[in-house]
Structures are given as structure tokens and as C-alpha cells.
Design a protein around this motif. Structure first.
Motif, PDB file in Angstrom:
ATOM      1  N   GLU A  13      -7.515  -1.426  -3.729  1.00  0.00           N
ATOM      2  CA  GLU A  13      -6.154  -1.134  -3.254  1.00  0.00           C
ATOM      3  C   GLU A  13      -5.579   0.133  -3.889  1.00  0.00           C
ATOM      4  N   SER A  14      -6.325   0.758  -4.785  1.00  0.00           N
ATOM      5  CA  SER A  14      -5.808   1.946  -5.480  1.00  0.00           C
ATOM      6  C   SER A  14      -6.250   3.246  -4.831  1.00  0.00           C
ATOM      7  N   ILE A  15      -7.054   3.165  -3.785  1.00  0.00           N
ATOM      8  CA  ILE A  15      -7.580   4.344  -3.105  1.00  0.00           C
ATOM      9  C   ILE A  15      -7.438   4.123  -1.604  1.00  0.00           C
ATOM     10  N   PRO A  16      -7.141   5.159  -0.840  1.00  0.00           N
ATOM     11  CA  PRO A  16      -6.866   4.960   0.587  1.00  0.00           C
ATOM     12  C   PRO A  16      -8.007   4.289   1.357  1.00  0.00           C
TER      13      PRO A  16
ATOM     14  N   ILE B  53       0.832  -1.199   0.000  1.00  0.00           N
ATOM     15  CA  ILE B  53       0.000   0.000   0.000  1.00  0.00           C
ATOM     16  C   ILE B  53       0.870   1.253   0.000  1.00  0.00           C
ATOM     17  N   GLY B  54       2.041   1.197   0.633  1.00  0.00           N
ATOM     18  CA  GLY B  54       2.970   2.317   0.554  1.00  0.00           C
ATOM     19  C   GLY B  54       3.393   2.589  -0.875  1.00  0.00           C
ATOM     20  N   VAL B  55       3.706   1.519  -1.602  1.00  0.00           N
ATOM     21  CA  VAL B  55       4.102   1.640  -3.009  1.00  0.00           C
ATOM     22  C   VAL B  55       2.963   2.223  -3.849  1.00  0.00           C
ATOM     23  N   VAL B  56       1.768   1.666  -3.695  1.00  0.00           N
ATOM     24  CA  VAL B  56       0.621   2.133  -4.480  1.00  0.00           C
ATOM     25  C   VAL B  56       0.321   3.598  -4.167  1.00  0.00           C
TER      26      VAL B  56
ATOM     27  N   ASN C 275       0.191   9.191  -5.875  1.00  0.00           N
ATOM     28  CA  ASN C 275       0.603  10.576  -5.716  1.00  0.00           C
ATOM     29  C   ASN C 275       1.329  11.080  -6.963  1.00  0.00           C
ATOM     30  N   MET C 276       2.205  10.242  -7.534  1.00  0.00           N
ATOM     31  CA  MET C 276       2.955  10.664  -8.705  1.00  0.00           C
ATOM     32  C   MET C 276       2.042  10.809  -9.927  1.00  0.00           C
TER      33      MET C 276
END
Length: 467
Positions: free
Chosen positions: A454-457, A134-137, A142-143
């Protein structure tokens, strides 16, 4: 100071053995019999962690360091040095470790050091950012966000904050959430609906969470020429799949004096710029995903950049699907919407490329899309990417007042509710076009993760709105 910043500064300047201070969380701990502990510390700035060597000579070694567990937060002061171990290049030999936060009941800590499934950590959305995945995603998301804004800013687009609360359904499909002050605990059975509305209707009319900021964005496009919005949207669709959310972020772009050819080409440039930006700025995170999610991630993303998108008419797509008998012998006809399995066949099997489908039947699309001369289709396009399906939908907007009113009547919309929208056609109307891009679907495509949750917080889906 960020862990990666330390490594970059000191390795670049060849200034090892300088005193450094880092703050972060314990990912793991290993204790040797000779009185040395090896702590793995991360701070979330990158996928990288750093090893901290803690010797028994530390004043709090026996009282605190030995009691550290996964998740504890610390501030470490020590000397950066080359590591003797094989798993890392640098390490920190600590001279002081200050414990900031302990983990209560470590045996019950949900984010323990062992590997967990994505389904398990989804139950702990408030804690799952502590996992590598989740840190990576999150960093890639963000990028992507930064890249979209940078690209549009470079092309002279102005950001406009469109309303989240609205009185109209932009798509005309009725899949909206109503906003209300109604107290669920009040005894409403003894009151009429008009009495409830009169007492509790905050805005004086029914209002909804927006499904799209496009219509209001058009108002600014018809004055400022090039505009975009980027924010949350809401769809009350009963779709509980791996590619659907009820709350998601949408990039919407509008430009005056342009047509479907130019706007679809522009959207292709935007997608490729964003993917290229992530490749340039997230190499370590992508390497991590290559190891655990998608071994082909770099080839896949580079192919996306180098292959020109396929442009094809909707009618030709129907013929292809008929000829190749997709969807278990079910007959597809002109006027039918495409199923996920059919989209996947086009991108993954038939063309092996991203596909832009143009000129859909008007019955499949929203009322604001420009009717073509055949009066059967609208000047609309969808961009389908491999594995994901539709990622962008766009069109020329109907700038002719009489055509717009006819479309509203056809689908049963009360055109009086759109009087301000019709004003844009009365007062200096211009041809204009735009598109919408689902941020989470783009993150899904880039990362290769399997589920959009997994793509959204904090995912909101049918039956789930925790946190």
C-alpha cells in the motif's frame, strides 16, 4: 481550483457567499424528499471533501443530478457558505452542476461508497487512489519524497541519475533481473545460446536491472564530494512478505572525506527531518490515519523525533539476543544474520527505540564495505526502526585497492568486470561513505500501514506484476 484552497482563501479572508468553481468526483449522494440533493465532492488535494447542495431548481436536476453516482466527475459553480449541518463547516450552494464523466454500470463499480479491505482494493491499483486510504498514503509519500530532496539540497548534495540498466551486480549476491530482447514466442530450442545472444543481445553483453546505483554514484562522489540518487531499484528475491517488494524506490547518499560516525549521524538527521516535515505538512492525513490505522501515530512519531538513536556493536547485539533467548530457543551465534523477530525484539522490547547496529561480520555484507583492522568485520551500519526493522543500510566504502581486490576474490567476483570501479581507487582515492534508504519502508513506518504494497502505487512482488 483545489477544494482546500477555496476553504483556506475564503475562511481566512472572511469572504463567504462569493462565487466559486470546483471540479472533482462524487464520493456520495443523499436525496431529500423536498427536492434537494446533498453531494459530497472531493478532488484529491486533501483528505477533505466538501458538501454541495443541489436544489431541484437546477436545469439538469432531474435529468442528471439525480442520476449521479459514486465516482462521477463534475464541475460545480456555486456560493461558499457556512454549513447548517454538523459534519462540515462550509458547503457550496450550487447554481450550476456540469457532469463531465459518468460511471458505467454503477452497480459494478469496484470503488463503491462502502468500506473495502486493503486486500480487495489492491486488485484495482488503477482505481484505488480514489479511496481515502490510498489518497492519504500517496500524499504522505509525495511529502516524504519532497522532504528528502529538500534536506539533501540544503546540505549541498547534488542529485545524480544513476543507471537503471547495468552490467554489474552491485551487491554481488546474484539477485538480479536480466534485461533481454528475447521474444518469448520464438522457437529458441533449435538455436544455441551463443546464436541467440549474438542475434538478440542489444548491448553486446549481459545486462540487468539495477539492484543499487551506489557503485556508479561513488564515481560522482569521488569528484563532486556530496551526491545522491533517488529512483527505482529491483531485487529478484523470492520474498513475498509484508515488507518486501521486487521493485522499490531507493535513496542512496554518498559523501567523500567522511567516516561511519559522520554518515550515520547524518542519516539520523535525515530521518528525523523527514518525519518532522510530514508532521508539519500532512496533519489532516495523519489525523485520518490516527482514526483508522494507528491511534498512537502522533505520539509514536514525536517519540521518534525526541529520542536519540541507540548505537550498539553487532557483537553486543549477539550477546543481548543470547542472554534473552530470542527466537524460540534457537541459538544465535556470532556471524549469523539477524532475523526479523530479533530486530523487532531489539527495537520494540529491549531498547524501545531506534537502533543503529555497527561493525558487522564481513561475511554478511557486500564486497565494497571497508574492512576493519580486525579483518573480521566491516565498517558498516544498519538503522532499525520499531515495527519495521531495517530502514537504512550504510558503510564506509573500501578505498584501498588491494583490500577491495581481496574481498572480490573472497566472494568469487570477476574483478575485471569492475575495472572502472577499481580506477576510483587508482586515481586519487579518498575515504568515502554512504547509505541507502528504502522509500517505501519509510512510508510504511510513518503511516503505520501494515503492508508495503500500500506504500507504492503499483506494487511488484513475487507472482504479481499487473498493470
Amino acid at each position: 481550483m483545489k477544494i482546500m484552497s477555496i476553504l483556506e482563501i475564503y475562511s481566512t479572508n472572511n469572504c463567504l457567499h462569493k462565487l466559486v468553481v470546483i471540479s472533482g468526483w462524487i464520493r456520495s449522494k443523499r436525496v431529500s424528499k423536498i427536492g434537494i440533493s446533498f453531494l459530497t465532492v472531493y478532488d484529491g488535494s486533501s483528505i477533505h471533501s466538501i458538501q454541495v447542495i443541489a436544489c431541484k431548481s437546477l436545469l439538469n436536476y432531474f435529468t442528471e443530478v439525480l442520476k449521479l453516482t459514486t465516482g462521477c466527475s463534475v464541475i460545480v459553480t456555486g456560493y461558499l457558505q457556512l454549513s447548517r449541518g454538523l459534519l462540515q463547516v462550509y458547503e457550496i450552494k450550487s447554481c450550476n452542476i456540469q457532469v463531465i464523466g459518468w460511471v458505467n454500470h454503477p452497480e459494478l463499480y469496484p470503488m463503491s461508497a462502502k468500506r473495502h479491505t486493503v486486500e480487495y482494493i489492491r486488485n484495482f491499483c488503477h482505481l484505488r487512489p480514489r479511496t481515502n486510504l490510498i489518497g492519504v498514503v500517496t500524499r504522505i509519500r509525495n511529502m516524504v519524497f519532497q522532504a528528502l530532496n529538500k534536506f539533501l539540497n540544503n546540505y549541498g548534495y547534488f542529485w545524480v541519475s544513476t543507471p537503471i540498466i547495468t552490467s554489474i551486480d552491485a551487491e554481488g549476491a546474484g539477485s538480479v533481473f536480466k534485461v533481454s530482447l528475447l521474444d518469448s514466442n520464438s522457437n529458441c530450442k533449435i538455436q544455441t545460446r551463443s546464436e541467440i545472444n549474438k542475434k538478440l543481445n542489444f548491448f553486446g553483453k549481459e545486462v540487468f536491472l539495477t539492484v543499487s546505483g551506489q557503485l556508479t554514484l561513488e564515481a560522482y562522489a569521488c569528484s563532486l564530494s556530496k551526491v545522491y540518487s533517488l529512483g527505482p531499484t529491483f531485487r529478484a528475491e523470492n520474498s513475498n512478505t509484508k515488507k518486501h517488494l521486487t521493485e522499490f524506490w531507493m535513496l542512496e547518499v554518498e559523501r567523500s572525506f567522511t567516516n561511519i560516525d559522520k554518515i550515520s549521524q547524518f542519516s539520523e538527521k535525515l530521518l528525523k527531518y523527514t518525519v518532522s516535515y510530514v508532521l508539519d505538512h500532512c496533519i489532516s492525513d495523519l489525523v485520518f490515519l490516527q482514526k483508522i490505522i494507528d491511534p498512537n501515530i502522533f505520539n509514536r512519531l514525536n517519540d521518534f523525533l525526541n529520542i536519540k538513536f541507540i548505537n550498539i556493536e553487532y557483537s553486543d547485539v549477539i550477546n543481548i539476543l543470547k542472554k534473552n533467548n530470542i527466537n524460540n530457543n534457537s541459538v544465535i551465534s556470532w556471524g549469523d544474520d539477524l532475523l526479523s523477530i530479533q530486530e523487532k525484539y531489539l527495537t520494540d522490547n529491549y531498547f524501545k527505540s531506534t537502533v543503529i547496529i555497527r561493525n558487522y561480520p564481513k561475511s554478511l555484507k557486500a564486497f565494497y564495505m571497508r574492512v576493519n583492522d580486525d579483518n573480521r568485520t566491516v565498517s558498516a551500519f544498519d538503522i532499525l526502526v520499531p515495527r519495521i526493522g531495517e530502514i537504512i543500510g550504510g558503510s564506509e566504502r573500501e578505498e584501498r585497492l588491494d583490500f577491495l581486490e581481496n574481498r572480490m576474490n573472497e566472494i568469487g567476483l570477476n574483478s575485471n568486470n569492475y575495472s572502472w570501479y577499481k580506477d576510483l581507487r587508482k586515481y586519487g582515492t579518498v575515504p568515502h561513505s554512504g547509505f541507502g534508504l528504502g522509500l517505501e519502508r519509510l512510508v510504511l513506518f510513518i503511516t503505520g500501514i501494515k503492508n508495503i504494497r500500500e506504500s507504492i502505487p503499483f506494487p511488484r512482488t513475487v507472482g504479481s506484476a499487473d498493470f
